[in-house]
Scaffold this active site. Structure first.
Site, PDB file in Angstrom:
ATOM      1  N   ASN A  38       0.858  -1.314   0.066  1.00 56.51           N
ATOM      2  CA  ASN A  38      -0.068  -0.028  -0.068  1.00 56.51           C
ATOM      3  C   ASN A  38       0.708   1.338  -0.034  1.00 56.51           C
ATOM      4  O   ASN A  38       0.363   2.276  -0.390  1.00 56.51           O
ATOM      5  CB  ASN A  38      -0.786  -0.036   1.322  1.00 56.51           C
ATOM      6  CG  ASN A  38      -2.292  -0.542   0.816  1.00 56.51           C
ATOM      7  OD1 ASN A  38      -2.926  -0.015   0.177  1.00 56.51           O
ATOM      8  ND2 ASN A  38      -2.675  -1.376   1.586  1.00 56.51           N
TER       9      ASN A  38
ATOM     10  N   ASN B 219      -7.493 -10.100   3.293  1.00 58.28           N
ATOM     11  CA  ASN B 219      -8.153  -9.105   2.787  1.00 58.28           C
ATOM     12  C   ASN B 219      -9.804  -9.664   2.178  1.00 58.28           C
ATOM     13  O   ASN B 219      -9.941 -11.001   2.348  1.00 58.28           O
ATOM     14  CB  ASN B 219      -7.692  -8.172   1.627  1.00 58.28           C
ATOM     15  CG  ASN B 219      -7.376  -9.226   0.250  1.00 58.28           C
ATOM     16  OD1 ASN B 219      -8.044 -10.063   0.078  1.00 58.28           O
ATOM     17  ND2 ASN B 219      -6.658  -8.750  -0.273  1.00 58.28           N
ATOM     18  N   ILE B 220     -10.725  -8.803   2.026  1.00 63.37           N
ATOM     19  CA  ILE B 220     -12.002  -9.444   1.674  1.00 63.37           C
ATOM     20  C   ILE B 220     -12.083 -10.468   0.423  1.00 63.37           C
ATOM     21  O   ILE B 220     -12.833 -11.099   0.181  1.00 63.37           O
ATOM     22  CB  ILE B 220     -12.886  -8.068   1.158  1.00 63.37           C
ATOM     23  CG1 ILE B 220     -12.440  -7.171  -0.007  1.00 63.37           C
ATOM     24  CG2 ILE B 220     -13.362  -7.321   2.490  1.00 63.37           C
ATOM     25  CD1 ILE B 220     -13.254  -6.440  -0.241  1.00 63.37           C
TER      26      ILE B 220
ATOM     27  N   CYS C 146      -6.914  -1.025   9.375  1.00 63.81           N
ATOM     28  CA  CYS C 146      -6.639  -1.996   8.286  1.00 63.81           C
ATOM     29  C   CYS C 146      -6.492  -1.163   6.941  1.00 63.81           C
ATOM     30  O   CYS C 146      -5.587  -0.175   7.190  1.00 63.81           O
ATOM     31  CB  CYS C 146      -7.652  -2.882   7.941  1.00 63.81           C
ATOM     32  SG  CYS C 146      -9.466  -2.207   8.022  1.00 63.81           S
ATOM     33  N   SER C 147      -7.015  -1.208   6.182  1.00 66.15           N
ATOM     34  CA  SER C 147      -7.028  -0.214   4.922  1.00 66.15           C
ATOM     35  C   SER C 147      -7.844   0.865   4.960  1.00 66.15           C
ATOM     36  O   SER C 147      -7.533   1.984   5.420  1.00 66.15           O
ATOM     37  CB  SER C 147      -6.950  -1.005   3.429  1.00 66.15           C
ATOM     38  OG  SER C 147      -6.106  -2.120   3.363  1.00 66.15           O
ATOM     39  N   ASP C 148      -9.130   0.670   4.826  1.00 62.94           N
ATOM     40  CA  ASP C 148     -10.055   1.645   5.059  1.00 62.94           C
ATOM     41  C   ASP C 148     -10.816   1.808   6.264  1.00 62.94           C
ATOM     42  O   ASP C 148     -11.283   2.720   6.779  1.00 62.94           O
ATOM     43  CB  ASP C 148     -11.106   1.475   4.038  1.00 62.94           C
ATOM     44  CG  ASP C 148     -10.649   1.827   2.664  1.00 62.94           C
ATOM     45  OD1 ASP C 148      -9.770   2.955   2.423  1.00 62.94           O
ATOM     46  OD2 ASP C 148     -11.155   1.208   1.585  1.00 62.94           O
TER      47      ASP C 148
ATOM     48  N   ASP D  36     -13.672  -3.080   7.603  1.00 63.61           N
ATOM     49  CA  ASP D  36     -14.054  -4.512   7.472  1.00 63.61           C
ATOM     50  C   ASP D  36     -13.242  -5.157   8.568  1.00 63.61           C
ATOM     51  O   ASP D  36     -13.844  -5.310   9.659  1.00 63.61           O
ATOM     52  CB  ASP D  36     -13.506  -4.880   6.085  1.00 63.61           C
ATOM     53  CG  ASP D  36     -14.407  -4.400   5.129  1.00 63.61           C
ATOM     54  OD1 ASP D  36     -15.633  -4.404   5.102  1.00 63.61           O
ATOM     55  OD2 ASP D  36     -14.026  -4.174   4.179  1.00 63.61           O
ATOM     56  N   ARG D  37     -11.844  -5.315   8.535  1.00 64.36           N
ATOM     57  CA  ARG D  37     -11.129  -6.026   9.494  1.00 64.36           C
ATOM     58  C   ARG D  37     -11.269  -5.212  10.823  1.00 64.36           C
ATOM     59  O   ARG D  37     -11.288  -5.646  11.947  1.00 64.36           O
ATOM     60  CB  ARG D  37      -9.694  -6.090   9.031  1.00 64.36           C
ATOM     61  CG  ARG D  37      -9.800  -7.254   7.938  1.00 64.36           C
ATOM     62  CD  ARG D  37      -8.248  -7.378   7.322  1.00 64.36           C
ATOM     63  NE  ARG D  37      -8.139  -6.477   6.124  1.00 64.36           N
ATOM     64  CZ  ARG D  37      -7.198  -6.522   5.247  1.00 64.36           C
ATOM     65  NH1 ARG D  37      -6.270  -7.284   5.215  1.00 64.36           N
ATOM     66  NH2 ARG D  37      -7.147  -5.614   4.406  1.00 64.36           N
TER      67      ARG D  37
ATOM     68  N   ARG E 110     -20.955  -5.007   0.643  1.00 59.09           N
ATOM     69  CA  ARG E 110     -20.503  -6.344   0.857  1.00 59.09           C
ATOM     70  C   ARG E 110     -21.520  -7.550   1.108  1.00 59.09           C
ATOM     71  O   ARG E 110     -20.973  -8.823   0.605  1.00 59.09           O
ATOM     72  CB  ARG E 110     -19.866  -6.386   2.400  1.00 59.09           C
ATOM     73  CG  ARG E 110     -18.655  -5.389   2.830  1.00 59.09           C
ATOM     74  CD  ARG E 110     -17.642  -5.855   2.118  1.00 59.09           C
ATOM     75  NE  ARG E 110     -16.331  -5.149   2.415  1.00 59.09           N
ATOM     76  CZ  ARG E 110     -15.893  -4.032   1.540  1.00 59.09           C
ATOM     77  NH1 ARG E 110     -16.612  -4.252   0.137  1.00 59.09           N
ATOM     78  NH2 ARG E 110     -15.288  -3.332   1.573  1.00 59.09           N
TER      79      ARG E 110
END
Lengths: 677, 518
Positions: A267, A292-293, A355-357, A360-361, A401
Site C-alpha cells: 500500500n 483481505n476481503i 486496516c486499509s479503510d 472491515d477487518r 459487502r
C-alpha cells in the site's frame, strides 16, 4: 396454464398477500433433497414480487419453502436431463435449493425472472420498503429508539475528563462514512482532527470505539495513514499523542495494523501504508495478518464447495475444510481480538486499530475485542448495541459487502459473517457467558441479507439518513427484542466466575478450539443437526417451572384462606373435620410441587410452544420457521422417518462392494438386494 | 515373587507437575507394590496424591547433575512429570515403576487388594447378569431358550456360561455348530427387538476353509433363527470385513457363509478397521492432539491423517445399517467379522443403543456393557494392555472399546436428551478399561475370570459407580426417556472429535454449565 398471470392462490389466504400483484406459477416442479437424492418433493413453484415459493403437493403437509429474492446468491441452470431441467439456487443464508422443472422453457423463464428479481438496482426495490408488520407509526419510531448509541457511550462512562463528544463531523463535513457523533480525546482540537483526517484514507481519522472504564485504556479505530514511503503529518502524530494522553496509566499505545505486513507494504507504493514508529512518539506498532476481503470471499466459496460435495469421504471433507483456510482466518480474527483485549485489560494500554479503510477487518477486530472485554456486549441488547456501534455507525459497507443492490461482485465478502462465527466459536467455549443463543446469531445473519428491515441498508449513516430509512422501514432490533424469548440462552449465568469480566481463552495454541459451524453452513440440512435441542428443552423446562411456581403460589394462597375459614369453623364447632381436609390439600400441593421432576408426559406439548405464533408479520415468520430446524424434532423425534439416515445409499464402505471387481463375481454378496429392499 | 523385590528405592523427595493448570506438588514420593504416592509435608494443605502404577503407559527418564526427571504418560492420556532429588534415587524409582507397571499376573494386581470402605465384596457382581435379559427374551418369545451347553466353558472358552439359542436347536447341535465357528463362537442371540419381532445374532466366522466346508447344524441353527422371528422372515449377515478379506480368510481356514447353504440369508460386507491399524490410528490421534507445536494450518490435515473420525463414522453407519435392517426391513441380523470379539461387539452394542430405549438408561447401559462386551468375551486384558503412549510394539492392543465409547458420545451429542448417563460415565469406563482398582475389566473372558476368582476376590466397578455420590457426576441432567429409536446422522458435518476423552492432552475443557456444583 404453463406460465402466466397468477392472482392470489388459496393456500395463502390467511397470509398477507398484498404484495403479490402478478406472478409466475409452474406446476409439477420437484424439489430435490440434497442428502438423499432419491427423495424429491413434487409441488408448485411460485415467483412473487418478493419471494420464491415452493408448495409441496402432499395434501397432508402442503409444506412451503419461502425464499426472499434478496437471499439469492447464484442461480445455475444445469444441463437438461430426462426428468426435466435442473435449476440450482444458492442462497446467502446457505440454503441450497435444487429444483427440477419439467419444461425447458419454463425453466428458462424462471431463470431469467430470478436473475432480474435477485439483482435490484434501486434501494426502493428492496423488501423493507414494502414490508409492513402492521405496526403504527409510534411503534415504529419506538422500535428505532430501542438501540441508542449515545446511551451506550454514557454507559461506558463518557464523556469524562479525558474524552469528549466532538461535533467536528456535523453534517458529515469531515468524513462521510463516519457517524456525526464521535468521541475523541479532550486534547484533540478540531484542527488536529481535521489535519489528521486529511492524512488518513477516506478521511477516517482515529475515533473512539470502546472505553474501558476500569483503567482508562481505550480501543480507537481509523483507516490507514497516507504515509507512502516517507510522508508525515504533524496533526496525525498529535492525534495519536492525544489518545495516549487520554490514558494516564500508560506511556505508550499500541497501533495494530490488522493486515498482513506484505499487504501494508504494498500500500505504501500507492501513497498509503502504515505508521512509522520513528515518527510517532511512544507507539508500539504491530501487524496482525488478517487477509483481505477477496481472500475471505474465496475461502468461504471453497468451504461451501466442500459442504456441497456429494458423499465425500472423511478425508475429502477434512482436507477440503483445511484447504479452504476458513478456520485459519477465523482464528486470525480471534487472535487479533484477543491481543487487543489483553492489551487493554491486562496491560492497561490503549490500542489504535486500523486496516486499509478501517471498515472491515477493523470492525471485526474491535467488536471481537469489545465482546471479550465487556459482559454487557454478551447480553441480548448489548450485542445489538455492539453491531450498531462498530458496524452500522462506523460505516461498514453493508450494501457492497452483502450485495443488496446489484453491484461489483468483487466488493462482496462475508465480513460480518466471520464476526458472527467468531461469536459462535466463543459461545462454544463459554456456554454460560452469553445471554443469547445460536438462533439469535443465525437470525441476525439471515436479516443482514434479507433486506426486510432497514438497519443494514446502504453503506453509511449518511446514506441511510438521506434515504430516510427510519421513516420508511422497520428496525430489526425491535423485532428481535419482541421475540427475545426465542433467543435466550438458558445456560446464561452472569455471576459465573469464568464469565464475569474479560473472557480468557487459553494462551497455548489450541486449534481444535475452532470448529466447523454446521449449525450455520448446513443449517437447512436438518438431518445433520443434533436431533434434540438442549436450548429449547431447557427454555421449556424453565417456562414450565415458572408456571408451576405461579400455580403453587395461587394454591398456597387458597390454602391459607381455607385454613382461615376452617379455623373459624373449629372455633365454632370444635375439632372435627379439620385434619382430613387439611391433609387432602397438602397432598395435592405436594404433587404439584413434584411434577417438574417428570417432564416425560409433557414432552409433546413443549415444541408446540411457539412464541412467534399469531404474530402479525408472518411473511418473516415463515422463513423463521424454516430456520428453527430443531423445533419439530424436539418432541422426542416423533418424526421417525426424518430420523432415519439413508444409510444404504451413502454407506462409507460403498467403495468396497460396488466397483471392486470381486463384487461382480462374488454372487454370494447380496448388496443390491438389501438396497432395493 | 514379592513386590519388594522390584522396589529398588522406596522413597525420595520430589516435585510433581500435572500440567499448566494444576499447581505443582512437593513432598515425599513413595513407591508401593501398586501405587505411586506423593505425600506433601505435614504443614501442607493439599492431600495425598496417588497414582495406580498399572495406569502408567510409558516412562521416560532424564538426569541432571543432582536430580532426575521422570515423565509418566498414563493410559488415560494424562502426562505427569516428576522431578526427583538424587540421580540414583530417580533412576531407581524409574526402573521400579517400569517393572511394577508391566506386571502381567492378574491375581497380584491391585483389584485383588482393593478394599474400599462402604462396599462389600461380591456385592454388585450380580448387578447385571446377562441371564436376566436372556430369561426375559426366552419368556417373551417362546422361540429362544437358555442353554447350559457352555456351563464348563468347554464348547466356547470366550462365551459366558449362559447363552441364548433357538429353542428348536438342541445342545448337541450347538456343540457341533461351535466346532464350525472360529473359537467356538456359534451364533447366539444378542438382542431381541420386540416391536418387529426380529433378533440380532452374533458369532465368529464359519470355518469353511478353501474346500468350502459346510455344517448342517450351523445351517439348522440359522434357519431356526429365521423361523423363530416369523414365517418367511429374511436375514442379513453383516460381515465386518471386506468381501476380499473374507475370501482371503478361507486360505487360513475361515471364510463366509455360502449363499446356497443358508437360504433366506443375504450377506453384506461393511469393513471396519480393527487390530493394529485401529491402534495406530489412536496413536496418531493422540500424537496430533498432544503436539504443542500444532498450528491451525495443519491441524485438520493431521486429524484427517489419523482417520479416527472415519472409523467413528464407519462404526456408526454399520450399526445403523444393522438396526435399520431390523426395525425397517423386519429382518434378522447376524453380525460377525473374524473372531467375533471386536468389531462384531461394536456393531451389536451400538445397534441396541440406537433401537432400545432401555439400554440408554444408566442401568441399561451398564447392563449392555456387561453383556455385550465383558460377558461376550471382548479380550480387555489384551486389547487394553497398552494405550497410545507405549513404545512397546503393539501385539494385541486395539482401542475398540474406546471407539465404542466415542460412538456413544456422538449419539449423545446428537440426542442430548435421550441418554440417561452423561459424558462422565463414558470417561470413567475409558479410564477403568485401561487401569482400574475394580475387577470388572480384568481378564479376557468369563472363563479366565472364573479361574482367577475375580467375582469373589475383587470389587465390581458397577458397585463403585452406582454409589450415590458417584452417580451424581455420571447422570445426564437433561435426560427425558425417549421411547423411539434414535437414528444418528453419520454425515461428516455431524461428527465431532470427542474432546473430553483427549482433554488432558488438549489442556482444555469448556466450562460446562451442566456439571453438578462441586
Amino acid at each position: 396454464m404453463r406460465y402466466g398471470l397468477w392472482m392470489q392462490a388459496t393456500f395463502i389466504s390467511e397470509k398477507k398477500y398484498t404484495l403479490l400483484l402478478e406472478g409466475v406459477k409452474v406446476e409439477n416442479v420437484r424439489l430435490v433433497d440434497r442428502i438423499s437424492s432419491k427423495k424429491a418433493a413434487l409441488g408448485t413453484l411460485y415467483l412473487t414480487a418478493t419471494h420464491v415459493i415452493f408448495v409441496e403437493n402432499a395434501p397432508d403437509t402442503r409444506k412451503e419453502t419461502w425464499i426472499l429474492h434478496s437471499q439469492i446468491s447464484t442461480i445455475e441452470k444445469q444441463a437438461t436431463a430426462a426428468t426435466g431441467c435442473p435449476l440450482l439456487i444458492r442462497c446467502k443464508n446457505f440454503q441450497l435449493l435444487q429444483l427440477i422443472i419439467p419444461q425447458e422453457r419454463d425453466c428458462h423463464d424462471v431463470y431469467i425472472s430470478l436473475i432480474r428479481l435477485a439483482r435490484p438496482v434501486k434501494y426502493e426495490e428492496l423488501y423493507c420498503f414494502s414490508f409492513n408488520p402492521k405496526l403504527d407509526k409510534e411503534e415504529r419510531e419506538q422500535g428505532w429508539m430501542l438501540i441508542d448509541l449515545s446511551e451506550e457511550y454514557k454507559r461506558m462512562g463518557l464523556p469524562n475528563n479525558y474524552w469528549q463528544l466532538s461535533d467536528v463531523n456535523r453534517d458529515y463535513r469531515v468524513c462521510d462514512s463516519y457517524p456525526t457523533e464521535l468521541y475523541v480525546p479532550k486534547s484533540a482540537t478540531a484542527h488536529i482532527i481535521v489535519g489528521s483526517s486529511k492524512f488518513r484514507s477516506r478521511r477516517r481519522f482515529p475515533a473512539l470505539s470502546y472505553y474501558y472504564r476500569d483503567n482508562h485504556a481505550s480501543i480507537c479505530r481509523s483507516s490507514q495513514p497516507l504515509s507512502g514511503f516517507s510522508a508525515r503529518c504533524l496533526e496525525d502524530e498529535q492525534m495519536l499523542q492525544a489518545i495516549r494522553k487520554a490514558n494516564p496509566g500508560s506511556d505508550f499505545i499500541y497501533v495494530v495494523d490488522t493486515r498482513p505486513k506484505l499487504n501494508a507494504m504494498a500500500n505504501r507504493a500507492a501513497g498509503k501504508g502504515y505508521e512509522n514508529e520513528d515518527n510517532y512518539s511512544n507507539i508500539k506498532f504491530q501487524f496482525i495478518g488478517i487477509e483481505n476481503i477477496h481472500v475471505m470471499r474465496n475461502s468461504l466459496q471453497k468451504m461451501l464447495e466442500v459442504c456441497e460435495l456429494k458423499s465425500p469421504s472423511m478425508s475429502d471433507f477434512l482436507w477440503g475444510l483445511e484447504n479452504s483456510g476458513w478456520l485459519k482466518h477465523i482464528k486470525a480474527i480471534m487472535d487479533a481480538g484477543i491481543f487487543i483485549a489483553k492489551a487493554v485489560s491486562e496491560e492497561g494500554v490503549s490500542v489504535l486499530v486500523h486496516c486499509s479503510d478501517g471498515w472491515d477487518r477493523t470492525a471485526q477486530v474491535c467488536s471481537v475485542a469489545s465482546l471479550l472485554l465487556d459482559p454487557h456486549y454478551r447480553t441480548l441488547k448489548g450485542f445489538m448495541v455492539l453491531i450498531e456501534k462498530d458496524w452500522i455507525s462506523f460505516g461498514h459497507k453493508f450494501n457492497h459487502r452483502y450485495g443488496n443492490l446489484d453491484g461489483d461482485p468483487k466488493e462482496i465478502s462475508p465480513v460480518i459473517d466471520q464476526f458472527i462465527e467468531c461469536v459462535w466459536q466463543l459461545m462454544e467455549q463459554f456456554p454460560c457467558a452469553f445471554e443469547f443463543n445460536e438462533r439469535f446469531l443465525i437470525h441476525i445473519q439471515h436479516h443482514i441479507y434479507s433486506c426486510q428491515f432497514g438497519n443494514f441498508l446502504c453503506n453509511s449513516q449518511k446514506e441511510r439518513q438521506e434515504l430516510k430509512i427510519q421513516e420508511r422501514t422497520y428496525s430489526l432490533w425491535a423485532h428481535l427484542w419482541k421475540n427475545r424469548a426465542d433467543y435466550m440462552n438458558p445456560l446464561f449465568r452472569d455471576d459465573h466466575s469464568q464469565t464475569r469480566g474479560t473472557l480468557r481463552l487459553p494462551t497455548t495454541p489450541c486449534n481444535f478450539l475452532y470448529k466447523f459451524w454446521s449449525g450455520m453452513y448446513n443449517r437447512f440440512e436438518k438431518g445433520l443437526q443434533p436431533r434434540q435441542s438442549v436450548t429449547d428443552y431447557l427454555m421449556a423446562v424453565k417456562e414450565e417451572t415458572q408456571q408451576l411456581e405461579e400455580e403453587r403460589e395461587a394454591l398456597e394462597e387458597r390454602l391459607e384462606k381455607i385454613q382461615k375459614v376452617q379455623l373459624n369453623h373449629t372455633k365454632v364447632k370444635a375439632k372435627q373435620s379439620e385434619p382430613s381436609k387439611h391433609s387432602g390439600f397438602s397432598t395435592s400441593d405436594n404433587s404439584t410441587a413434584n411434577t417438574p421432576q417428570d417432564y416425560s408426559g409433557n414432552m409433546k406439548s413443549f415444541p408446540s410452544r411457539s412464541p412467534s405464533q399469531g404474530d402479525e408479520d408472518s411473511a418473516l415468520i415463515l422463513t423463521q420457521d424454516n430456520l428453527k430446524s430443531s423445533d419439530p424434532d424436539l418432541s422426542a423425534n416423533s418424526d421417525q422417518e426424518s430420523g432415519v439416515e439413508d444409510l444404504s445409499c451413502r454407506s462409507p464402505s460403498g467403495g468396497e462392494c460396488a466397483p471392486s471387481e470381486d463384487s461382480g463375481k462374488d454372487r454370494d454378496s447380496d448388496e443390491a438386494v438389501f438396497l432395493t429392499a | 515373587m514379592e513386590f519388594s523385590d522390584l522396589i529398588r528405592t522406596g522413597r525420595a523427595q520430589a516435585k510433581l507437575l500435572r500440567g499448566p493448570e494444576a499447581p505443582p506438588l512437593r513432598g515425599t514420593l513413595c513407591l508401593t507394590g501398586h501405587h505411586l504416592l506423593l505425600s506433601p509435608g505435614p504443614q501442607a494443605t493439599s492431600e495425598l496424591w496417588l497414582l495406580l502404577l498399572r495406569s502408567v503407559d510409558s516412562i521416560e527418564k532424564r538426569v541432571a547433575s543432582d536430580s532426575g526427571t521422570i515423565t509418566l504418560r498414563c493410559k488415560d492420556l494424562r502426562v505427569l512429570q516428576l522431578e526427583i532429588e538424587g540421580v540414583e534415587a530417580s533412576l531407581d524409582i524409574a526402573r521400579s515403576i517400569e517393572a511394577l507397571s508391566s506386571l502381567e499376573s492378574v491375581i497380584t494386581s491391585f483389584p485383588f487388594f482393593y478394599r474400599p470402605k462402604g462396599l462389600r465384596l461380591g456385592d454388585a457382581w450380580h448387578f447385571h447378569p446377562p441371564e436376566r435379559y436372556y430369561k426375559r427374551v426366552a419368556r417373551e418369545t417362546n422361540a429362544w431358550r437358555l442353554s447350559e451347553v457352555n456351563e464348563d466353558f468347554s464348547v466356547c472358552p470366550s462365551y459366558p456360561r449362559a447363552v441364548i439359542v433357538p429353542r428348536s436347536v438342541d445342545d448337541g447341535a450347538l456343540a457341533r455348530s461351535a466346532r464350525f465357528r472360529q473359537g467356538g463362537r456359534f451364533p447366539v442371540l444378542s438382542y431381541h427387538h420386540a416391536p418387529s419381532g426380529t433378533v440380532l445374532v452374533r458369532s465368529s466366522q464359519p470355518l469353511t476353509g478353501p474346500q468350502k466346508r459346510r455344517c448342517a447344524e450351523d445351517e439348522e441353527l440359522l434357519r431356526a433363527v429365521l423361523a423363530g422371528a416369523r414365517p418367511g422372515a429374511r436375514g442379513f449377515i453383516v460381515d465386518t470385513r471386506s468381501s476380499q478379506a473374507a475370501k482371503q480368510a478361507r486360505m487360513t481356514g475361515g471364510g463366509t457363509e455360502a449363499k446356497t447353504a443358508y437360504p433366506g440369508w443375504k450377506r453384506l460386507h461393511r469393513p471396519l478397521e480393527r487390530g493394529q491399524p485401529l491402534q495406530e490410528s489412536f496413536v496418531r490421534l493422540v500424537e496430533a492432539c498432544g503436539d504443542p507445536q500444532q498450528s491451525t494450518d495443519s491441524w485438520l490435515c493431521r486429524l484427517e491423517g489419523c482417520c479416527w473420525l472415519a472409523h467413528v463414522k464407519e462404526a456408526l453407519s454399520t450399526a445403523c445399517l444393522a438396526a435399520q435392517g431390523m426395525e425397517r426391513e423386519g429382518a434378522c441380523i447376524l453380525v460377525h467379522g473374524a473372531e467375533g470379539t471386536d468389531s462384531t461387539l461394536l456393531v451389536t452394542s451400538l445397534a441396541q443403543l440406537i433401537l432400545d430405549p432401555l439400554s440408554r438408561t444408566m442401568a441399561g447401559f451398564q447392563e449392555l456393557v456387561e453383556r455385550e462386551w465383558i460377558q461376550a468375551g471382548h479380550p480387555f486384558q489384551l486389547r487394553c494392555a497398552h494405550s497410545a503412549f507405549s513404545h512397546a510394539r503393539p501385539k494385541h492392543e486395539a482401542p475398540t472399546f474406546l471407539l465404542f465409547l466415542d460412538c456413544v458420545w456422538q449419539l449423545g451429542r446428537q440426542f442430548p436428551l435421550s441418554l440417561e448417563f452423561g459424558e462422565g460415565l463414558l470417561l470413567a469406563l475409558f479410564e477403568h478399561a485401561y487401569a482400574s482398582p475394580f475387577g470388572t475389566f480384568l481378564c479376557n473372558s468369563e472363563k479366565e475370570r472364573c479361574l482367577c476368582e475375580v467375582r469373589t476376590r475383587t470389587h465390581s466397578l458397577w458397585s463403585g459407580l452406582n454409589q450415590p455420590k458417584e452417580q451424581r457426576k455420571l447422570r445426564n441432567p437433561l435426560y427425558a426417556p425417549n421411547p423411539l429409536a434414535i437414528w444418528p446422522s453419520v454425515e461428516l458435518q455431524s461428527l465431532r472429535l470427542w474432546q473430553a476423552s483427549l482433554s488432558v492432552l488438549l489442556l482444555l475443557r469448556p466450562i460446562s454449565a451442566l456439571d453438578p456444583p462441586t
